[in-house]
Write a protein that holds these residues in place. Structure first.
Motif, PDB file in Angstrom:
ATOM      1  N   ARG A  23       0.819  -1.215   0.000  1.00  0.00           N
ATOM      2  CA  ARG A  23       0.000   0.000   0.000  1.00  0.00           C
ATOM      3  C   ARG A  23       0.853   1.265   0.000  1.00  0.00           C
ATOM      4  O   ARG A  23       0.470   2.274  -0.571  1.00  0.00           O
ATOM      5  N   TRP A  26       2.017   2.489  -3.635  1.00  0.00           N
ATOM      6  CA  TRP A  26       1.051   3.054  -4.586  1.00  0.00           C
ATOM      7  C   TRP A  26       0.756   4.501  -4.227  1.00  0.00           C
ATOM      8  O   TRP A  26       0.919   4.916  -3.079  1.00  0.00           O
ATOM      9  N   ASP A  29      -4.970   7.314  -2.587  1.00  0.00           N
ATOM     10  CA  ASP A  29      -6.262   6.986  -3.206  1.00  0.00           C
ATOM     11  C   ASP A  29      -6.151   5.896  -4.266  1.00  0.00           C
ATOM     12  O   ASP A  29      -6.804   5.968  -5.306  1.00  0.00           O
ATOM     13  N   THR A  30      -5.322   4.893  -4.014  1.00  0.00           N
ATOM     14  CA  THR A  30      -5.209   3.756  -4.937  1.00  0.00           C
ATOM     15  C   THR A  30      -6.037   2.602  -4.414  1.00  0.00           C
ATOM     16  O   THR A  30      -5.988   2.283  -3.227  1.00  0.00           O
ATOM     17  N   GLU A  31      -6.788   1.994  -5.300  1.00  0.00           N
ATOM     18  CA  GLU A  31      -7.598   0.822  -4.962  1.00  0.00           C
ATOM     19  C   GLU A  31      -7.131  -0.333  -5.846  1.00  0.00           C
ATOM     20  O   GLU A  31      -7.271  -0.288  -7.064  1.00  0.00           O
ATOM     21  N   VAL A  32      -6.533  -1.344  -5.211  1.00  0.00           N
ATOM     22  CA  VAL A  32      -6.080  -2.518  -5.948  1.00  0.00           C
ATOM     23  C   VAL A  32      -7.230  -3.511  -5.962  1.00  0.00           C
ATOM     24  O   VAL A  32      -7.573  -4.105  -4.940  1.00  0.00           O
ATOM     25  N   ILE A  37      -6.258  -1.880 -11.288  1.00  0.00           N
ATOM     26  CA  ILE A  37      -5.782  -0.961 -10.261  1.00  0.00           C
ATOM     27  C   ILE A  37      -6.361   0.401 -10.609  1.00  0.00           C
ATOM     28  O   ILE A  37      -6.256   0.855 -11.752  1.00  0.00           O
ATOM     29  N   VAL A  39      -6.556   4.453  -9.586  1.00  0.00           N
ATOM     30  CA  VAL A  39      -5.880   5.534  -8.869  1.00  0.00           C
ATOM     31  C   VAL A  39      -6.752   6.783  -8.956  1.00  0.00           C
ATOM     32  O   VAL A  39      -6.991   7.300 -10.043  1.00  0.00           O
ATOM     33  N   THR A  61       1.897  10.903  -3.438  1.00  0.00           N
ATOM     34  CA  THR A  61       1.913   9.875  -2.400  1.00  0.00           C
ATOM     35  C   THR A  61       1.762  10.460  -1.012  1.00  0.00           C
ATOM     36  O   THR A  61       1.592   9.734  -0.053  1.00  0.00           O
ATOM     37  N   ALA A 154       5.527   0.545 -10.655  1.00  0.00           N
ATOM     38  CA  ALA A 154       5.416   1.666  -9.716  1.00  0.00           C
ATOM     39  C   ALA A 154       6.823   2.204  -9.488  1.00  0.00           C
ATOM     40  O   ALA A 154       7.716   1.464  -9.058  1.00  0.00           O
TER      41      ALA A 154
END
Length: 197
Positions: A23, A26, A29-32, A37, A39, A61, A154
């Protein structure tokens, strides 16, 4: 510099450990998700479809507690696998060729995932390479990765699209403009419809 140093610097190692908490790698506000994915509400799969590969997304970040003066951005580079070589010999490592230049992102990359299966557990040592240069990255990717799959890198800091687009276009030797355009050789930012004039 010894031979060992030369080998270590020419091939970067990014060992994706499925138990590692990624986590922090990334952007904010990143949702895997199971097959994508996202962002800040932006799907990386949709981004690759709209812009073609390779493409980049730079996102914040937040400030680092360890290095507050460090660049507080992550660049996500989405590339497509264009070829796969099955393992042979004693090292038993899959080699995949991607459609982005790896030389600029190699020192900055912190994590590599297959975009349609970022939660995969069946990972195998994989070497990623570009057809146009000798840079290689080693990572653990799903065993089922195949040509056409999207890979996301990333990277710490910021990278521009010009840094990740391969410099050599294999179609340029043929002089076929249509093939060069299909391969993404021309600058996509300024392409327009013929009817726009």
């Amino acid at each position: 510099m010894t031979v060992l140093h030369t080998v270590l610097h020419s091939t970067a190692f990014v060992w994706n450990d499925p138990r590692r908490d990624v986590r922090k790698l990334w952007p904010t506000d990143t949702e895997v998700r199971a097959h994508d994915i996202v962002v800040a509400g932006r799907s990386l799969t949709d981004l690759a479809r709209e812009r073609r590969t390779p493409c980049v997304l730079i996102a914040p970040t937040g400030p680092s507690a360890v290095h507050p003066e460090a660049d507080a951005h992550v660049t996500l580079v989405v590339a497509r696998i264009v070829a796969r070589e099955e393992p042979h010999g004693w090292h038993r490592e899959v080699v995949v060729t991607v459609d982005c230049a790896l030389d600029a992102l190699a020192p900055l990359v912190t994590h590599i995932d297959l975009l349609h299966s970022p939660h995969a557990r069946d990972l195998a040592p994989t070497t990623l390479q570009t057809a146009s240069d000798g840079t290689r990255l080693k990572a653990r990717l799903p065993r089922a990765c195949a040509p056409g799959d999207l890979v996301v890198f990333a990277c710490t800091g910021t990278l521009s699209l010009s840094q990740v687009v391969p410099r050599e276009n294999p179609c340029a030797e043929k002089g076929d403009a249509e093939e060069a355009e299909a391969a993404g050789g021309a600058c996509r930012k300024y392409q327009s419809d013929p009817g726009d004039d």
